[in-house]
Every structure is written in C-alpha cells, then in structure tokens.
Design an enzyme around this catalytic site. Structure first.
Site, PDB file in Angstrom:
ATOM      1  N   ALA A 228       0.991  -1.242  -0.036  1.00 45.55           N
ATOM      2  CA  ALA A 228      -0.100   0.178   0.069  1.00 45.55           C
ATOM      3  C   ALA A 228       1.035   1.400  -0.371  1.00 45.55           C
ATOM      4  CB  ALA A 228      -0.874   0.057   1.494  1.00 45.55           C
ATOM      5  N   LEU A 229       0.343   2.259  -0.661  1.00 42.80           N
ATOM      6  CA  LEU A 229       1.037   3.813  -0.706  1.00 42.80           C
ATOM      7  C   LEU A 229       0.692   4.371   0.915  1.00 42.80           C
ATOM      8  CD1 LEU A 229      -0.066   4.974  -4.344  1.00 42.80           C
ATOM      9  CD2 LEU A 229       2.343   3.660  -3.429  1.00 42.80           C
TER      10      LEU A 229
ATOM     11  N   GLY B 182       3.301   4.880   3.355  1.00 43.09           N
ATOM     12  CA  GLY B 182       4.476   4.820   4.145  1.00 43.09           C
ATOM     13  C   GLY B 182       4.257   4.554   5.478  1.00 43.09           C
TER      14      GLY B 182
ATOM     15  N   CYS C 246       3.528   6.390   8.023  1.00 43.27           N
ATOM     16  CA  CYS C 246       2.397   7.143   8.485  1.00 43.27           C
ATOM     17  C   CYS C 246       1.115   6.591   8.372  1.00 43.27           C
ATOM     18  CB  CYS C 246       2.468   8.750   7.798  1.00 43.27           C
ATOM     19  SG  CYS C 246       1.349   9.677   8.213  1.00 43.27           S
TER      20      CYS C 246
ATOM     21  N   SER D 253      12.131   5.526   7.962  1.00 41.85           N
ATOM     22  CA  SER D 253      12.914   5.047   9.210  1.00 41.85           C
ATOM     23  C   SER D 253      12.168   3.720   9.552  1.00 41.85           C
ATOM     24  CB  SER D 253      12.738   6.249  10.321  1.00 41.85           C
ATOM     25  OG  SER D 253      11.270   6.357  10.625  1.00 41.85           O
TER      26      SER D 253
ATOM     27  N   ILE E 286       5.435   8.075  21.070  1.00 38.78           N
ATOM     28  CA  ILE E 286       5.110   6.975  20.633  1.00 38.78           C
ATOM     29  C   ILE E 286       4.503   5.975  21.528  1.00 38.78           C
ATOM     30  CG2 ILE E 286       5.396   4.799  19.131  1.00 38.78           C
ATOM     31  CD1 ILE E 286       6.911   6.377  17.010  1.00 38.78           C
TER      32      ILE E 286
ATOM     33  N   GLU F 214      11.379   5.047  31.659  1.00 35.77           N
ATOM     34  CA  GLU F 214      12.229   6.075  30.825  1.00 35.77           C
ATOM     35  C   GLU F 214      13.600   6.029  31.441  1.00 35.77           C
ATOM     36  OE1 GLU F 214      11.945   7.968  27.844  1.00 35.77           O
ATOM     37  OE2 GLU F 214      13.680   8.762  28.748  1.00 35.77           O
TER      38      GLU F 214
ATOM     39  N   GLY G  94      12.758   5.231  19.861  1.00 34.03           N
ATOM     40  CA  GLY G  94      13.130   6.177  19.075  1.00 34.03           C
ATOM     41  C   GLY G  94      13.158   5.352  17.740  1.00 34.03           C
TER      42      GLY G  94
ATOM     43  N   HIS H 224     -16.102  32.987  21.138  1.00 31.61           N
ATOM     44  CA  HIS H 224     -16.066  32.606  22.730  1.00 31.61           C
ATOM     45  C   HIS H 224     -17.305  31.716  22.778  1.00 31.61           C
ATOM     46  CE1 HIS H 224     -16.387  32.900  27.010  1.00 31.61           C
ATOM     47  NE2 HIS H 224     -17.605  32.962  26.818  1.00 31.61           N
TER      48      HIS H 224
END
Ligand SMILES: Cc1cc2nc3c(=O)[nH]c(=O)nc-3n(C[C@H](O)[C@H](O)[C@H](O)COP(=O)(O)OP(=O)(O)OC[C@H]3O[C@@H](n4cnc5c(N)ncnc54)[C@H](O)[C@@H]3O)c2cc1C
Length: 470
Positions: free
Chosen positions: A40-41, A43, A45, A149, A188, A207, A276, A449
């Site tokens: 599929a196109l 990528g 994302c 990536s 992520i 972390e 990452g 508002h």
C-alpha cells in the site's frame, strides 16, 4: 532485455515525504514516478504510524469516556464493553481509505506508481525489483530518496514480534495485555500506552531520563502531562533503564536499574520498545554510488536537499531533523518546487510537535529551558484550562498554555500546550509564528467565545500580565 523508462524525477518511497513531493512535482509539470516496495502507498505514517495510532487513540478515548466520563454529563451507559476486533477493523478501514486515496491522487496527477524495491545502479538509474521477481530500470536526472525510518532495537531487549514488540505490532494486539511495559517515555510509547491503558491494561513506562517526552517539550508541560497520565493509572519508572529482558513461561521478565544502580524485576505479558526510530536506507545501494551518511545512518544533504552526489536528493525521516510526517511533507513540497525552478523552502523554526495522549501535548518553537540555554531574554505567559469556559463545559480542565516571547521585541519564540485538543489549538500559534507575530498580536486577535483557543490568547495576554488570571 530490461525496459528502461525515463522520468524527470523518480522518488523512492511513498510515505508523506515521497507521495506529497511526487504530487507537487507533477502539479508543476514534471514527469514523475514514485517507487514503493510495500503493497500500500502512504509509508509508515498511513500504514503503521500516525493514522492507525490516531484511529485507535480516538476509539479508545470514546471507550474510556463512555466508561468514566459520560455519567458526569448525565449520559448513563450501562454495560459498556469492548469489541476489540471491531475497533481493529475500523482502524484498518481508516487506513485502507486513506491509502486508496493516494492511489486516486497519483492517477489524478499522473504520477506513475512503480511497485517494487528500488536500488541504485548509478546516480541516474534505479533498478526496480517487483514482488514477482521481475526487474525494470528507470532513468532520470533527479532521484529523491524518501525511504523513511525504522524502530531502534535495544540489544538487551531484541524484538521477537510476539512478546517484545515495536509500535507496528502494538497497533494490532489481538487481545488487551494484562501488563504492558512500555520502554521509552516519548510520543509513540505514551500514545500506544494510552490506547492499551484505556482498554484495560496495566501500563508501566520505563524511561531512562528523569522526565517524559524529552527533547523540545517544555519541562513544565511534560510534568503536567505526567500528573494527568498518573491519575489515569499509568505507572512511571523514570530515570531507570532496562538492562535485561527474557521471555520465561510466556511472560517477559525485565531487569530494571534505577538512577542509584538499584536493580529490580518487572514482569509483563507484553513489552513495547519505543526508544526512537533510526533512518532507513537498507538495500538501496546508496553507499555504493558514494552517497554520504552521518554517524547516525542519516543521509547528509545540503539546504536544497541534495546529497554529495549530484542529482541525488533526500527528504523526510532518512535525513536529519524531527521524524514527523508534516516535516517530511514540507520537505517533499520544497524540493519539488526547487526542482521545478521555484523557491522551495522549509521553516524549521516552526515545526509543531504533538503527543496525542489525553490531555494532548502540542509544542512549537523554543521551550523555556531552550531559551535559557541560548541566553535569550524572554517573558513567559501562562493560562490554565481550569479558567477556560469551553474546557469547563467539556469537563476537560487539566492542562495549561504557555507563550514565550522575546523580552525586547515581544516576538513569539515558542508556544506550549498541554490540554484538550492541544493538537488543534497549536495551529494558530504555528501560523502566528510563521508570520512573525508578537505576543501582543496574538493577544489582540479576537477569538470566538467560548473556545479552547481563548486559552492561547489569555496566555499571550499574560506575557504582559494582562490576563484575567494574572
Ligand atoms: C506509531 C507511530 C506513530 C506516529 N505518529 C505520528 C504522528 O502522529 N505525527 C507525525 O507527524 N508523525 C508520526 N509518526 C512519524 C511518521 O510516521 C514519520 O515521520 C513519517 O512517516 C516519515 O515520512 P517519510 O516519507 O520520510 O518515510 P516513511 O513514511 O517511512 O515512508 C518511507 C517509504 O519508503 C519505502 N521504501 C524504503 N526503502 C525502499 C526501497 N528501497 N524501494 C522502495 N520503497 C522503499 C518504505 O516501504 C516506506 O513506505 C509516527 C510514527 C510511528 C511509527
């Protein structure tokens, strides 16, 4: 005998950098081809990144709201239950619709889609190998590498695709984990951690740094997000690292070391490693034709996206800069315009960065820490959503807005938001900064508002201590 096709521009990779650049180049009259090895196109994302994660974030947020929030609005939902296969089908449908949309856009703009894996023969020729093993050659004066990536692997915790996984697998677990450990407190990890927490998992984030979303996010904003997520049930082990991990009897046993060197054990049925991503150019043969890479495996380009090899360009995640879809898109557009003889340009000072947790985090420009480090005299104005009428109506009062302006000129240097729909509210700040607005400009701009962006205006007013909260 292999056919050779000729194009003005050939783009390798149909992610947001590649497909958006291809369409722009075609709009400008160039004969364009885009090579993509995935079925599929779109990528990373569209297929395994931004879109499926946001589809699940939206669905899981509805589930969580129905369970925990609707009653406070007087909407009583008894017996709310999860249909995970339906949620996953919906996500896949959203992805399919959008990737199919690119097929139509390519047709409309006469971009030639070349399915297959591209490899350089030389700086002007690519060999494309289709899934069925057939080969074709394409020739052009401009090749754009937009190969994206891939997730970074931890040597102590290699992916097994089942128990120890990357974001790709965490987007399609077939059942809700009992205990999901997320290694990495960045966007992520926190987004996918939120999805599974809302659906019923216990979630622990480990972390290395003492704070969440390290990088460009303002520390006060990150601390506010952490408090909100903790209230929702997240566990955090900050300043800690995973030194070992092994699958034993169907569960992952992790050794965690805290900042003082104390070791402890943590068990989980699934571990998401989200530490990452790194540039991806495997099998492309770019090194072989002499393209230079930096020490992080990224292709080195000049400010017109050209590599050291004339006629070979690179954009998106495969070059330096934040790994974001909109950054890749802007680079694709700018490069297409440059190749068509126009003045393409990307303003790297105003790239919004968003974390789609709830509350959301959205940031653009300098944080207070960055302004201090650069010794730029600044004024900061803040405003809390607690005092924003719309946030009160929504019952979503967690969070704040911070506007940072140059102390001398009043020019806005950065805007940081943690709160409801921060992803949408930040757009106004990005636009203001693109036009070089002052905090005074933002403060004098009339806002509807009651709306969430009024909080942005109040924070801008508060740069000169003029907001109602001052
Ligand atoms: C879970 C997750 C969530 C994310 N959420 C967001 C978000 O909310 N917002 C945001 O801005 N960013 C987000 N990102 C990051 C975003 O997906 C990337 O920054 C973006 O996709 C980069 O675009 P790109 O065009 O550089 O590369 P990619 O989208 O990675 O596309 C590269 C394409 O090149 C193809 N390719 C590679 N080598 C070859 C070859 N030799 N021949 C043919 N084709 C090849 C690949 O198959 C791929 O389709 C997320 C990422 C992940 C993993």
């Amino acid at each position: 005998m292999v056919d050779t096709q000729q194009f003005d521009v050939v783009i390798v990779g149909a992610g947001p950098g590649g497909y958006v650049g291809a369409i722009r180049a075609a709009q400008l009259g160039l004969k364009v081809a885009c090579v993509e090895k995935m079925p599929a196109l779109g990528g990373t994302c569209l297929n395994i990144g931004c879109i499926p994660s946001k589809a699940l974030l939206d669905s899981s947020e509805w589930f969580s709201q129905a369970r925990h929030k609707f009653a406070s609005h007087g909407v009583v939902c008894d017996g709310v239950r999860l249909d995970l296969p339906a949620m996953m089908r919906r996500k896949d449908e959203v992805v399919r619709g959008l990737t199919q949309g690119i097929v139509s856009l390519f047709k409309k703009h006469q971009v030639t889609h070349l399915p297959g894996h591209a490899r350089f023969r030389d700086a002007k020729t690519l060999e494309i190998t289709a899934e069925n093993g057939s080969h074709q050659l394409v020739q052009t004066n401009a090749i754009i590498v937009a190969t994206g990536s891939e997730p970074i692997t931890l040597p102590s915790l290699p992916f097994d695709g089942e128990r120890i996984v990357s974001s790709t697998e965490a987007l399609c677990f077939s059942e809700v984990p009992q205990h999901l450990v997320v290694v990495g407190g960045g966007a992520i990890g926190l987004e996918l951690g939120s999805v599974w927490l809302r659906l019923g998992a216990k979630v622990t984030v480990v972390e290395l740094l003492p704070r969440l979303i390290p990088g460009t996010t303002d520390a006060q904003i990150a601390a506010t997000l952490q408090r909100s997520l903790k209230k929702q049930g997240f566990d955090f082990l900050l300043g800690s690292k995973v030194t070992q991990g092994a699958v034993r009897n169907g569960e992952v046993v992790l050794t965690i070391e805290d900042g003082k060197g104390q070791q402890s054990e943590l068990k989980a049925d699934r571990v998401l490693v989200a530490v990452g991503r790194k540039a991806y150019a495997a099998g492309l043969g770019a090194q072989e034709i002499g393209v230079a890479f930096d020490d992080r495996g990224r292709i080195i380009v000049d400010n017109h996206f050209q590599t050291n090899v004339p006629g070979v360009y690179a954009i998106g995640d495969v070059i330096a800069g934040p790994m974001l879809a909109h950054k890749a898109e802007e680079e694709g557009v700018a490069l297409a315009e440059l190749l068509a003889g126009k003045a393409g340009h990307v303003n790297y000072e105003v790239i919004p960065g968003i974390v789609y947790t709830w509350p959301e985090v959205a940031t653009v420009g300098l944080s207070e820490e960055a302004a201090k480090a650069a010794e730029i005299p600044y004024k900061a104005g803040t405003f809390y959503f607690l005092a924003n009428g719309r946030a009160r109506c929504m019952d979503e009062t967690d969070g704040m807005v911070k506007v940072i302006a140059d102390a001398k000129t009043d020019r806005v240097l950065g805007v940081h938001i943690v709160g409801p729909r921060a992803s949408d509210v930040i757009a106004e700040a990005v636009m203001a900064m693109e036009f070089g607005a002052s905090a005074e400009d933002m403060a004098r701009t009339m806002h509807g508002h009651p709306t969430l962006p009024e909080a942005l205006r109040e924070a801008a007013l508060n740069v000169d201590k003029r907001s109602r909260q001052s």
